[in-house]
Design a protein around this motif. Structure first.
Motif, PDB file in Angstrom:
ATOM      1  N   LYS A   1     -11.024  -0.868  -7.803  1.00 22.61           N
ATOM      2  CA  LYS A   1     -10.102  -1.345  -6.774  1.00 22.61           C
ATOM      3  C   LYS A   1      -8.975  -2.200  -7.339  1.00 22.61           C
TER       4      LYS A   1
ATOM      5  N   THR B   1      -6.234   4.064   7.740  1.00 19.56           N
ATOM      6  CA  THR B   1      -7.607   3.607   7.626  1.00 19.56           C
ATOM      7  C   THR B   1      -8.150   4.142   6.297  1.00 19.56           C
ATOM      8  N   LYS B   2      -9.296   3.627   5.864  1.00 14.51           N
ATOM      9  CA  LYS B   2      -9.885   4.149   4.631  1.00 14.51           C
ATOM     10  C   LYS B   2     -10.181   5.640   4.765  1.00 14.51           C
ATOM     11  N   GLN B   3     -10.670   6.049   5.936  1.00 15.21           N
ATOM     12  CA  GLN B   3     -10.985   7.456   6.158  1.00 15.21           C
ATOM     13  C   GLN B   3      -9.721   8.318   6.038  1.00 15.21           C
TER      14      GLN B   3
ATOM     15  N   ARG C   1     -10.268   4.087  -6.015  1.00 20.59           N
ATOM     16  CA  ARG C   1     -10.185   3.087  -4.941  1.00 20.59           C
ATOM     17  C   ARG C   1     -11.537   2.417  -4.741  1.00 20.59           C
ATOM     18  N   GLN C   2     -12.607   3.187  -4.894  1.00 20.43           N
ATOM     19  CA  GLN C   2     -13.941   2.649  -4.652  1.00 20.43           C
ATOM     20  C   GLN C   2     -14.515   1.898  -5.854  1.00 20.43           C
TER      21      GLN C   2
ATOM     22  N   THR D   1      -9.867   8.656  -4.435  1.00 18.53           N
ATOM     23  CA  THR D   1     -11.019   8.051  -3.773  1.00 18.53           C
ATOM     24  C   THR D   1     -11.910   7.289  -4.749  1.00 18.53           C
TER      25      THR D   1
ATOM     26  N   TYR E   1      -8.662   8.476   2.275  1.00 21.27           N
ATOM     27  CA  TYR E   1      -9.485   9.374   1.466  1.00 21.27           C
ATOM     28  C   TYR E   1      -9.233  10.838   1.826  1.00 21.27           C
TER      29      TYR E   1
ATOM     30  N   TYR F   1       0.797  -1.223   0.000  1.00 30.20           N
ATOM     31  CA  TYR F   1       0.000   0.000   0.000  1.00 30.20           C
ATOM     32  C   TYR F   1       0.830   1.273   0.000  1.00 30.20           C
TER      33      TYR F   1
END
Length: 153
Positions: free
Chosen positions: A59, A40-42, A55-56, A52, A45, A33
């Motif tokens: 992926k 974290t994802k938060q 990634r969503q 973002t 982003y 990564y």
């Protein structure tokens, strides 16, 4: 028995099959990564908002930021292919591999001869459980899924 280089895979191998020797291989490592490692994802982003949507929605093609980031469709799939190619010449009749979610998707794509995109879509509906055992059999140079076992916990 083979395991990724990550401590959790090595520890799981030792707990699951105590006393058996194992080989550690980077071919089973999880997706790298890069600069997003341990985020974290938060946090990801918020720090890298430009990635973002990729990634969503893409992926499998998304490459994490930084020099070490690798995508599932390229880096992880390349390593999974090399791992499976090595099984054709492995001296052991049975191989047990301990690895991680993204690496499992790549291994399944290679073993089942399915597109990574199809497996990513399935994982969006139901992610592979922790400690699942996926059983494959090699016949005629091809691998065939024979079953899945999940712990009852």
């Amino acid at each position: 028995m083979r395991t990724s280089q990550y401590r959790r895979a090595i520890d799981t191998a030792a707990l699951a099959l105590p006393g058996l020797p194992y080989e550690v291989t980077a071919l089973l490592n999880e997706q790298h990564y890069g600069a997003a490692t341990y985020m974290t994802k938060q946090e990801l982003y918020a720090t890298y908002p430009e990635g973002t949507q990729d990634r969503q929605t893409r992926k499998h093609l998304w490459t994490p930021p930084g020099a070490d980031g690798e995508s599932l469709a390229r880096g992880v799939l390349r390593r999974a292919t090399a791992f499976v190619d090595g099984l054709h010449t492995a001296s052991a009749a049975d191989v047990v591999a301990f690895t991680h979610h993204t690496a499992i998707l790549a291994l399944r794509a290679v073993l089942e001869r399915r597109p990574v995109t199809e497996l990513v879509d399935e994982a969006r509906v139901r992610k592979a459980p922790n400690a699942a055992v996926l059983v494959y059999e090699q016949a005629g140079g091809l691998f065939h899924a024979r079953g899945t076992t999940e712990p009852d916990c």
